[in-house]
Design an enzyme around this catalytic site. Structure first.
Site, mmCIF file in Angstrom:
data_model
loop_
_atom_site.group_PDB
_atom_site.id
_atom_site.type_symbol
_atom_site.label_atom_id
_atom_site.label_comp_id
_atom_site.label_asym_id
_atom_site.label_seq_id
_atom_site.Cartn_x
_atom_site.Cartn_y
_atom_site.Cartn_z
ATOM 1 N N ARG A 52 0.846 -1.200 0.000
ATOM 2 C CA ARG A 52 0.000 0.000 0.000
ATOM 3 C C ARG A 52 0.880 1.249 0.000
ATOM 4 O O ARG A 52 0.576 2.234 -0.646
ATOM 5 C CB ARG A 52 -0.940 0.003 1.228
ATOM 6 C CG ARG A 52 -1.624 1.343 1.407
ATOM 7 C CD ARG A 52 -2.846 1.337 2.310
ATOM 8 N NE ARG A 52 -2.802 0.415 3.409
ATOM 9 C CZ ARG A 52 -2.143 0.628 4.562
ATOM 10 N NH1 ARG A 52 -1.469 1.736 4.760
ATOM 11 N NH2 ARG A 52 -2.171 -0.271 5.515
ATOM 12 N N TYR A 104 -16.983 18.729 -13.763
ATOM 13 C CA TYR A 104 -17.468 17.352 -13.934
ATOM 14 C C TYR A 104 -18.517 17.018 -12.848
ATOM 15 O O TYR A 104 -18.329 17.361 -11.681
ATOM 16 C CB TYR A 104 -16.261 16.407 -13.864
ATOM 17 C CG TYR A 104 -16.624 14.956 -13.738
ATOM 18 C CD1 TYR A 104 -17.366 14.316 -14.724
ATOM 19 C CD2 TYR A 104 -16.240 14.211 -12.631
ATOM 20 C CE1 TYR A 104 -17.714 12.983 -14.600
ATOM 21 C CE2 TYR A 104 -16.576 12.873 -12.499
ATOM 22 C CZ TYR A 104 -17.323 12.265 -13.494
ATOM 23 O OH TYR A 104 -17.676 10.954 -13.365
ATOM 24 N N ASP A 176 -7.964 20.390 -12.662
ATOM 25 C CA ASP A 176 -8.306 19.086 -13.224
ATOM 26 C C ASP A 176 -7.961 19.161 -14.707
ATOM 27 O O ASP A 176 -8.637 19.836 -15.483
ATOM 28 C CB ASP A 176 -9.803 18.808 -13.017
ATOM 29 C CG ASP A 176 -10.214 17.432 -13.536
ATOM 30 O OD1 ASP A 176 -9.510 16.899 -14.418
ATOM 31 O OD2 ASP A 176 -11.245 16.908 -13.084
ATOM 32 N N LYS A 201 -8.887 8.442 -18.615
ATOM 33 C CA LYS A 201 -9.182 9.096 -19.889
ATOM 34 C C LYS A 201 -7.956 9.101 -20.815
ATOM 35 O O LYS A 201 -7.437 8.046 -21.114
ATOM 36 C CB LYS A 201 -9.731 10.495 -19.621
ATOM 37 C CG LYS A 201 -10.787 10.550 -18.509
ATOM 38 C CD LYS A 201 -12.006 9.711 -18.830
ATOM 39 C CE LYS A 201 -13.190 10.004 -17.969
ATOM 40 N NZ LYS A 201 -13.559 9.125 -16.921
HETATM 41 C C1 LIG Z 1 -12.901 15.935 -15.865
HETATM 42 C C2 LIG Z 1 -13.042 14.717 -15.022
HETATM 43 N N1 LIG Z 1 -12.491 14.690 -13.795
HETATM 44 C C3 LIG Z 1 -12.590 13.611 -12.991
HETATM 45 C C4 LIG Z 1 -13.286 12.488 -13.393
HETATM 46 C C5 LIG Z 1 -13.393 11.322 -12.453
HETATM 47 O O1 LIG Z 1 -12.558 10.296 -12.842
HETATM 48 P P1 LIG Z 1 -12.820 8.724 -12.551
HETATM 49 O O2 LIG Z 1 -14.019 8.346 -13.353
HETATM 50 O O3 LIG Z 1 -11.550 8.076 -13.008
HETATM 51 O O4 LIG Z 1 -13.047 8.592 -11.097
HETATM 52 C C6 LIG Z 1 -13.857 12.450 -14.658
HETATM 53 C C7 LIG Z 1 -14.595 11.270 -15.098
HETATM 54 O O5 LIG Z 1 -15.323 11.281 -16.073
HETATM 55 C C8 LIG Z 1 -13.741 13.599 -15.495
HETATM 56 O O6 LIG Z 1 -14.299 13.633 -16.713
#
Ligand SMILES: Cc1ncc(COP(=O)(O)O)c(C=O)c1O
Length: 385
Positions: A52, A104, A176, A201
């Site tokens: 971990r 998001y 982000d 992504k």
């Molecule tokens: C811009 C953005 N940030 C964070 C996330 C969250 O990521 P995860 O689905 O890997 O938890 C997403 C998921 O679609 C996203 O599009």
């Protein structure tokens, strides 16, 4: 294999953090699928005690993405949301956060439905307008949480201006960077303190792993994130770390094709009589087109567009053949989705309306297939409206 300090971006993507395996010389970092490490004697070990806390595959990925994002250290988590959750533990009750209003849906859910319980306060503002950020700052504002381009209407925030406002108010700036990927923009170069990603992504890019990463530059953030990654334990496993490491090696060439295909589809849609509006930063009529040209080295792989009614959106979503109707984005295959009922379903209807996530909005994550096949697929689906 020593990377020179002035190595260029695609060289960094392939080589940073990638030493040949010390036990065999394997050029690719192995998947260290282990939970613990044998110690030579009491108190004598090779720097690894429990998986971990440390794992060589995860460490290779963390070093790789930290270098790609021009940060000091990276910390990989089990998902993008777990990465965001870890970042938010930098705050304490009573702190206030200014957030991009068009963020998001899962980020909004984390902030509103989880973190408010711990007396954190959030203001959602149009961060593409710097004066809205300035106006939202309070004495208790400890963080500016930005997403640019936004999901799904692709509004762009001026990172340099926004991070400067945060710094002037003593707040940590967090970006982000999932939508652009570091291939197109590196927020730390514009003054951001922390970058967060859903590696699910573009970084992984092959739709076969869920993961997240945080990259930090400041000592106090690095120390806390290392601590919390171990203390809460929402780590990325070795198999997923290996998959994302494989993905980052081809990030620049994948992004070139994502950009080119998305741009071509955006132009096709903008000229189509059945399309009401197209959101794509590469189109000259996008409200932040000039800023996108300055801040990003490409306009990205996401396009969204309006068709005039939910019925028409539904018909199109059900008529595509090559494009897959699915949540997520950033993979090599083209995905089509309906943000209002899929990714943004957790955002209240009137808030969705305000940020442009209307019921007739369709989002494309444009893959790297042949552009003619993608255009043909959209054309035949639009013919059915
Ligand atoms: C811009 C953005 N940030 C964070 C996330 C969250 O990521 P995860 O689905 O890997 O938890 C997403 C998921 O679609 C996203 O599009």
């Amino acid at each position: 294999m020593k990377l020179r300090d002035n190595a260029r971006f695609s060289t960094i993507c392939i080589h940073a953090g990638q030493e040949p395996d010390p036990s065999t010389g394997a050029i690719i970092t192995p998947i260290y699928q282990t939970s613990t490490y044998v110690q030579d004697a009491l108190g004598q070990h090779k720097g690894y005690e429990y998986a971990r806390t440390q794992n060589p595959t995860r460490a290779a990925l963390e070093a790789n993405i930290a270098a790609i994002e021009k940060g000091r250290a990276g910390f990989a988590f089990a998902s993008g949301m777990a990465a965001e959750g870890a970042v938010m533990t930098l705050l304490k009750s009573g702190d206030h956060v200014v957030v991009t209003d068009n963020t998001y849906g899962g980020t909004y859910r984390l902030f509103e439905q989880v973190l408010r319980k711990y007396q954190l306060d959030f203001s959602y503002v149009d961060t593409s307008n710097a004066s809205c950020i300035e106006a939202a700052m309070r004495p208790t504002t400890k963080m500016l949480f930005l997403e640019t381009p936004t999901n799904p209407v692709l509004r762009i925030t001026d990172l340099r201006a926004a991070c400067e406002i945060a710094r002037a108010h003593g707040a940590t700036s967090v970006v982000d960077n999932t939508f652009a990927s570091p291939s197109l923009q590196r927020p730390i170069e514009f003054g951001a303190d922390i970058v967060v990603h859903s590696t699910t992504k573009f970084l992984n890019g092959h739709s076969d792993s869920i993961g997240g990463i945080v990259v930090a530059v400041r000592d106090e953030h690095v120390e806390w994130l290392r601590f919390i990654q171990n203390a809460e334990g929402a780590i990325l496993g070795p198999m997923d770390s290996w998959l994302v490491l494989r993905g980052t090696k081809t990030l620049p060439i994948r992004m070139e094709r994502h950009n080119a295909n998305a741009h071509a589809l955006a132009e096709f849609l903008a000229a189509h009589p059945k399309v009401v509006q197209v959101h794509y930063p590469g189109l000259p009529d996008h409200p932040q087109h000039e800023l996108a040209k300055r801040q990003m080295s490409g306009f990205g792989g996401i396009v969204s567009f309006r068709l005039g009614s939910l019925e028409k959106a539904r018909t199109l979503l059900n008529s595509v053949r090559l494009m897959a109707l699915a949540e997520s984005l950033g993979g090599v295959e083209t995905l089509i989705s309906h943000p209002a009922s899929m990714t943004h379903a957790s955002v209240p209807a009137e808030a969705r309306q305000r940020i442009g996530v209307t019921d007739d909005l369709v989002r494309l994550s444009v893959g790297i297939e042949d552009i003619e096949d993608l255009r043909d697929d959209l054309a035949q689906a639009l013919d059915r409206l």
